[in-house]
Write a protein that holds these residues in place. Sequence first.
Motif, PDB file in Angstrom:
ATOM      1  N   SER B   3       0.842  -1.214   0.000  1.00 15.19           N
ATOM      2  CA  SER B   3       0.000   0.000   0.000  1.00 15.19           C
ATOM      3  C   SER B   3       0.866   1.248   0.000  1.00 15.19           C
ATOM      4  O   SER B   3       0.575   2.215  -0.703  1.00 15.19           O
ATOM      5  CB  SER B   3      -0.878   0.032   1.245  1.00 15.19           C
ATOM      6  N   TYR B   6       2.376   1.821  -3.418  1.00 17.96           N
ATOM      7  CA  TYR B   6       1.401   2.411  -4.352  1.00 17.96           C
ATOM      8  C   TYR B   6       1.184   3.885  -4.023  1.00 17.96           C
ATOM      9  O   TYR B   6       1.073   4.729  -4.914  1.00 17.96           O
ATOM     10  CB  TYR B   6       0.050   1.687  -4.260  1.00 17.96           C
ATOM     11  N   GLY B 195     -12.796  11.810  -9.278  1.00 14.43           N
ATOM     12  CA  GLY B 195     -13.395  10.613  -9.875  1.00 14.43           C
ATOM     13  C   GLY B 195     -12.731   9.358  -9.327  1.00 14.43           C
ATOM     14  O   GLY B 195     -13.399   8.366  -8.983  1.00 14.43           O
ATOM     15  N   GLU B 196     -11.418   9.439  -9.248  1.00 10.86           N
ATOM     16  CA  GLU B 196     -10.638   8.312  -8.741  1.00 10.86           C
ATOM     17  C   GLU B 196     -10.975   8.035  -7.271  1.00 10.86           C
ATOM     18  O   GLU B 196     -11.134   6.883  -6.867  1.00 10.86           O
ATOM     19  CB  GLU B 196      -9.160   8.686  -8.848  1.00 10.86           C
ATOM     20  N   GLU B 198     -13.726   8.738  -5.764  1.00  6.13           N
ATOM     21  CA  GLU B 198     -15.080   8.182  -5.701  1.00  6.13           C
ATOM     22  C   GLU B 198     -15.038   6.666  -5.940  1.00  6.13           C
ATOM     23  O   GLU B 198     -15.635   5.887  -5.186  1.00  6.13           O
ATOM     24  CB  GLU B 198     -15.940   8.868  -6.766  1.00  6.13           C
ATOM     25  N   VAL B 199     -14.285   6.276  -6.976  1.00  4.97           N
ATOM     26  CA  VAL B 199     -14.177   4.841  -7.270  1.00  4.97           C
ATOM     27  C   VAL B 199     -13.459   4.126  -6.130  1.00  4.97           C
ATOM     28  O   VAL B 199     -13.872   3.042  -5.700  1.00  4.97           O
ATOM     29  CB  VAL B 199     -13.436   4.612  -8.618  1.00  4.97           C
ATOM     30  N   MET B 200     -12.406   4.752  -5.634  1.00  7.17           N
ATOM     31  CA  MET B 200     -11.649   4.131  -4.532  1.00  7.17           C
ATOM     32  C   MET B 200     -12.544   3.864  -3.327  1.00  7.17           C
ATOM     33  O   MET B 200     -12.487   2.808  -2.706  1.00  7.17           O
ATOM     34  CB  MET B 200     -10.473   5.028  -4.115  1.00  7.17           C
ATOM     35  N   LEU B 202     -15.704   3.425  -3.343  1.00  3.99           N
ATOM     36  CA  LEU B 202     -16.701   2.392  -3.638  1.00  3.99           C
ATOM     37  C   LEU B 202     -16.122   0.987  -3.737  1.00  3.99           C
ATOM     38  O   LEU B 202     -16.846   0.010  -3.578  1.00  3.99           O
ATOM     39  CB  LEU B 202     -17.449   2.741  -4.934  1.00  3.99           C
ATOM     40  N   VAL B 203     -14.825   0.899  -4.032  1.00  6.63           N
ATOM     41  CA  VAL B 203     -14.254  -0.446  -4.137  1.00  6.63           C
ATOM     42  C   VAL B 203     -13.590  -0.896  -2.834  1.00  6.63           C
ATOM     43  O   VAL B 203     -13.000  -1.968  -2.779  1.00  6.63           O
ATOM     44  CB  VAL B 203     -13.263  -0.586  -5.317  1.00  6.63           C
ATOM     45  N   GLY B 204     -13.697  -0.063  -1.803  1.00 10.44           N
ATOM     46  CA  GLY B 204     -13.244  -0.526  -0.483  1.00 10.44           C
ATOM     47  C   GLY B 204     -11.886  -0.039  -0.038  1.00 10.44           C
ATOM     48  O   GLY B 204     -11.238  -0.681   0.795  1.00 10.44           O
ATOM     49  N   ALA B 205     -11.468   1.129  -0.565  1.00  9.27           N
ATOM     50  CA  ALA B 205     -10.210   1.691  -0.067  1.00  9.27           C
ATOM     51  C   ALA B 205     -10.471   2.339   1.293  1.00  9.27           C
ATOM     52  O   ALA B 205     -11.521   2.932   1.506  1.00  9.27           O
ATOM     53  CB  ALA B 205      -9.696   2.749  -1.037  1.00  9.27           C
ATOM     54  N   THR B 206      -9.524   2.205   2.180  1.00 10.40           N
ATOM     55  CA  THR B 206      -9.688   2.857   3.490  1.00 10.40           C
ATOM     56  C   THR B 206      -9.365   4.347   3.322  1.00 10.40           C
ATOM     57  O   THR B 206      -8.653   4.731   2.389  1.00 10.40           O
ATOM     58  CB  THR B 206      -8.743   2.259   4.541  1.00 10.40           C
ATOM     59  N   SER B 291     -17.312  10.447   1.693  1.00 12.72           N
ATOM     60  CA  SER B 291     -17.685   9.103   2.139  1.00 12.72           C
ATOM     61  C   SER B 291     -18.944   9.102   3.020  1.00 12.72           C
ATOM     62  O   SER B 291     -19.413   8.044   3.422  1.00 12.72           O
ATOM     63  CB  SER B 291     -16.525   8.458   2.905  1.00 12.72           C
ATOM     64  N   PRO B 293     -22.568   8.863   3.765  1.00 15.32           N
ATOM     65  CA  PRO B 293     -23.726   8.388   3.009  1.00 15.32           C
ATOM     66  C   PRO B 293     -24.883   9.390   3.050  1.00 15.32           C
ATOM     67  O   PRO B 293     -24.997  10.153   4.002  1.00 15.32           O
ATOM     68  CB  PRO B 293     -24.111   7.081   3.706  1.00 15.32           C
ATOM     69  N   GLU B 294     -25.694   9.339   1.986  1.00 15.38           N
ATOM     70  CA  GLU B 294     -26.846  10.253   1.931  1.00 15.38           C
ATOM     71  C   GLU B 294     -27.933   9.782   2.876  1.00 15.38           C
ATOM     72  O   GLU B 294     -28.109   8.605   3.073  1.00 15.38           O
ATOM     73  CB  GLU B 294     -27.407  10.299   0.507  1.00 15.38           C
TER      74      GLU B 294
END
Lengths: 231, 294
Positions: B3, B6, B195-196, B198-200, B202-206, B291, B293-294
């Motif tokens: 991690s 990266y 954008g990145e 947002e995807v991160m 949603l895919v479970g990045a801390t 992060s 939630p609505e």
Amino acid sequence: MDIRMAGVTKIFEPDIVALEDIYLNLDRGEFVYLVGATGSGKTTLLRIITREVIPSRGQIVVARRNLRSLRASQLPYYRRELGVVFQDYKLLPHLSVLENVAFVLETIGAPSRVVKDRASTVIDQVGLWRLRDHYPQQLSGGEQQRVAIARAMVNSPSIFLADEPTGNLDLHTSEEIMQLLLSINAAGTTVIVATHDQYLVDAYRQRVVELHQGRIKRDEERGRYFVDGEL
Amino acid sequence: MASFRYALRDTFRLIFRHWGLSILTLITAVALFFLLGSSGLFSLNLKSLVADVEDDLVINVFMKAGEDASSLVEAMQDVGFITDLKVISPEKGLELLRAKLGNQAKAVTLLGENPLPWNVQIQVMKADFVTPLVRDLMSFPSVEEVVYAGQLAEKLAQASLVMNRVSIAVLILAITITALVLYNTVKIAIYSKRGEIEVMLLVGATNTSIALPFVLQGMLLSTFGALISVILLAGAYQYVSVMLETTLSFLILIADRLLLMRFYLILIGTGMTLGWLCSWFAVHRYIAEASCPE
């Protein structure tokens, strides 16, 4: 039971009722179409499962986790069990096909060898190996959708969610995408597909849950897009 | 470990993706840390100068003709802030004068009898004690004159106080500007990667793994800014020291390598901390909002 919803209601401010009193149970390995007109609540339902949205009322348990009481620190680990294909794909334009898929694994800190191996395998599975170094803008809509699917499945999720996965795609490409989703389901993954695609729903008969103005209008095993006699 | 690798890769991607902005931030950080360091060094040297003057602070008390210094010395015994007291008799004073004049010592003997009075040399701990002491000394009937360099020391002490305040103002200003520039740089980087992110999410990045590249970006830019400014500052300081040595030899700048090294390390540490804090605030706020939630 993989997903259990009891009395789920979502009201957006000021008083827009997106979902009302939803009772829905999904077993592990099921394939479900969510159908309904635009604004019927399909996307909200998927976003409740991904916990981008919290219900105003009711209970939702996904993969043995109560999403209403899920702690923020546990959310990333919960989301790693989901694979999501977004309506607009959400591919990262500055990353190649391989990098877009590997990105998910890198994000969760997988070792580089695992990232490379797993991403390559999944790209091969969706038939994009020859395009692995291309960028999203160099791909067709169908190819981009395949990348999105590869990205959603690379982490071997237990639940796979797809929001309009065949929207804007031609029939042939839609069928290819559908075959991919069925193969994911055949591996034991629960698949929920929100769609407007009447042809696919009717051609590949599965459980159909129809939403109408935020409520479940019908829930049929091996149903059709429209109720018989409706058209 | 993977991690972090990266994150480090993404940090450099961020820096090079917005290279123009990165250079601008770096230049700003260098300029501001240079300003910060200069004001700090100036303040340190002024303090050292005041301390030197205070060390050499001697009050010369000259007694009236025919009066000796015994009553004065007796009165000064109980004064706590006096560090040294020397009594110089007229004979000793003449001897010292002769030694000081060297070849011209004969001129002193031409005067016939010794014209020098009794002299008392008093040293005090701090310049602040000089004025009240001088007032006391002047009140002695046997005292003819009091000569002292205390006013200079007092002025220096006052200047040092003012400079300390100016240094603090410069410090606050420089830190605020640097913090704002860093905060905005990281904000822009976050905005470009929304954008990145947002995807991160949603895919479970801390949150930590999402924040790390941005925090490292802020820290790297700020630390490098401080480092470059320290190199420039050390060069400039050396140059000014040499220049003063040849032109104004009575002005000696601090040459204590350990002290200077510590000062430079503190400056680099400030850069690192500032970078970390600013970027952490920027990214933490964004992720908390994204992060939620609505």
